[in-house]
Every structure is written in C-alpha cells, then in structure tokens.
Design an enzyme around this catalytic site. Structure first.
Site, PDB file in Angstrom:
ATOM      1  N   HIS A 118       0.838  -1.296   0.063  1.00 48.42           N
ATOM      2  CA  HIS A 118      -0.072  -0.025   0.056  1.00 48.42           C
ATOM      3  C   HIS A 118       0.764   1.216  -0.143  1.00 48.42           C
ATOM      4  CE1 HIS A 118       0.746   0.907   4.411  1.00 48.42           C
ATOM      5  NE2 HIS A 118       0.922  -0.222   4.331  1.00 48.42           N
ATOM      6  N   ASP A 119       0.347   2.119  -0.783  1.00 42.98           N
ATOM      7  CA  ASP A 119       0.927   3.502  -0.752  1.00 42.98           C
ATOM      8  C   ASP A 119       2.179   3.681  -1.505  1.00 42.98           C
ATOM      9  OD1 ASP A 119      -1.318   5.070   0.779  1.00 42.98           O
ATOM     10  OD2 ASP A 119      -0.878   3.795   2.248  1.00 42.98           O
ATOM     11  N   GLY A 136       4.943  -1.156   3.076  1.00 43.88           N
ATOM     12  CA  GLY A 136       4.088   0.085   2.658  1.00 43.88           C
ATOM     13  C   GLY A 136       5.055   1.233   2.883  1.00 43.88           C
TER      14      GLY A 136
END
Length: 260
Positions: A118-119, A136
């Site tokens: 994520h991200d 992440g």
C-alpha cells in the site's frame, strides 16, 4: 477482445483494443488503456487505473485491499503508467488514507512474484526482479534496479539510478547513482555501468564519484560531508539531487562498506 470465459464488470472502462484472456476478473471502477493485454487468471479489483500498452501476465492480482491493520475501507487506488510489464503472480495493493494511492510508473518491469504494498510509489523505468518485496509507503525513484529476493522495509526511499544486489535487506535509504550490496547493506561504489547506459558523460560520472568519496571514503560523518560538498563542489543537477536526498532522508542512508 474479451474471451467469453472472462468476467468484466459493466461499469469498467476498457479501451476497445485491450486483449482480455480467459478466466480474468475485472471489477467496477477500473480503467484500462489502449493496447494493454491482460493474461489468463488475472484479478483486477476496484480502483485500478492501467495505462496504454501494458502487459499483465497470468495470476497477477492488482488492487487488492491493503495488508494494513489501520485500513478502514477508505477509497483508494492503484495507478499504473504506460508500457509497463507485470509478470506472473505479482501483487499490487491499493493505497490507504496515508497517500490514497499506490503508483507504478511508465516503462517498468515487475518480474514474477513481486509484491508492491500500500501507498508505494515506483517511478519510471524501474526493474524489480523476481520475488522483490516492497513494504508499505516505500518510494523507488526512476531507473532503479532491485535484484531478486530483495526485501525493502516500510518507508524506505531508494534513489534514482541505484542498483541493489539480489537477496538484500534494505533497512535504510539508498541515495542516488550508487550500487548497494553486502550484509548489512552498504555502499559498494557508484553505478557507473548503469549511468553510461543512460548517457551520463564521463565528466558527470567522475563528479558523482567525487561526491561519494566525501560521503563514504574520507572518514567524515554525513553532516560534515554534506557541508564540504556544498562549499567546495559547484552546483549541478546530480550534486543537488544527492544533497536533497540526504537532507530529506527520514530513516538515514546506508553506511559505507567496512571490511572485516
């Protein structure tokens, strides 16, 4: 061209000449650009945007929910640029409230079993070799190459034109233009071959070498090296990129190689 055994949600926005092979699942709120090919058994979940002329190989899963216990179902996306190749069983998770999106740039190659959490923000012309794992909010700048089975800690920043040895554990930031290897991961020289391939002049390569002599080879701490580089070396795109990277580093940069 959609195979009859593939599922495409009626609200997905798919360019007319996209090839979709059997057993693909494409959910709503997905955009796929012209010339892209989606291999068999690929799963594309809501919030994914894929550019033009990409190749997605069998078994990839793009846009799954973040593997982050803080995630509360907020809306987020995955954005993939043009001409990017995603090989077998790659997984790319959506963003969280932290950044709202996970990004992979143009002309990238993500080899088999790569994970992009994520991200993350992966720049243009990046190569992630088989089994590379990004935690992440990792940032990988343009033209970086991460060798096979490299594991990158959360929040790490890898600079442009970096080459990382296969099997590395990346716990600290890696500044631009260098090679990183050994355990613990250390500076092992500048990426001169990569820079020549990308048309850096010999003069520029020597300039980068001199910058890193101050940082890693003259017995200075990082603050001292930065101060001397700013005072004694003329401003240039490369000098300023290295200095800005170091000043912005949150985790600190990798150390120089210390022989046994």
């Amino acid at each position: 061209m959609k195979q009859p055994l593939a599922y495409v949600h009626p609200e997905a926005n798919i360019a007319e000449n996209v090839v979709i092979e059997p057993f693909v699942s494409i959910d709503k709120d997905v955009i796929i650009g012209e010339g892209t090919r989606i291999g068999s058994s690929v799963t594309i979940m809501p919030g994914v945007r894929i550019g033009k002329n990409c190749r997605i190989f069998p078994g990839a899963v793009i846009g799954a929910a973040p593997q982050d216990l803080k995630f509360r179902g907020e809306y987020s996306t995955v954005e993939i640029g043009d001409n990017t190749t995603i090989r077998e069983f790659v997984t790319i998770n959506r963003g969280t409230v932290a950044k709202g999106k996970t990004v992979v740039g143009n002309n990238c190659l993500l080899m088999a079993y790569v994970h992009v959490a994520h991200d993350c923000v992966v720049g243009n012309d990046v190569i992630l070799v088989n089994n590379t794992q990004l935690a992440g909010e990792v940032v990988i700048d343009d033209y970086a190459i991460l060798g096979g089975m490299t594991a990158v800690h959360q929040f790490v920043h890898v600079g442009s034109h970096v080459m990382v040895s296969g099997g590395s554990l990346v716990r600290k930031d890696i500044p631009p233009f260098i090679k990183a290897g050994r355990e613990p991961l250390s500076y092992v020289g500048i990426n001169s071959i990569g820079l020549r391939r990308r048309n850096f002049s010999n003069e520029k390569i020597r300039e980068v070498q001199e910058i890193y002599r101050y940082i890693y080879q003259k017995g200075l701490n990082i603050s001292q090296a930065v101060e001397i580089i700013e005072a004694e070396m003329p401003a240039s795109t490369e000098r300023d990129e290295v200095l800005l990277f170091i000043k912005d580093s949150k985790r600190g940069i990798i150390r120089g190689y210390l022989p046994d």
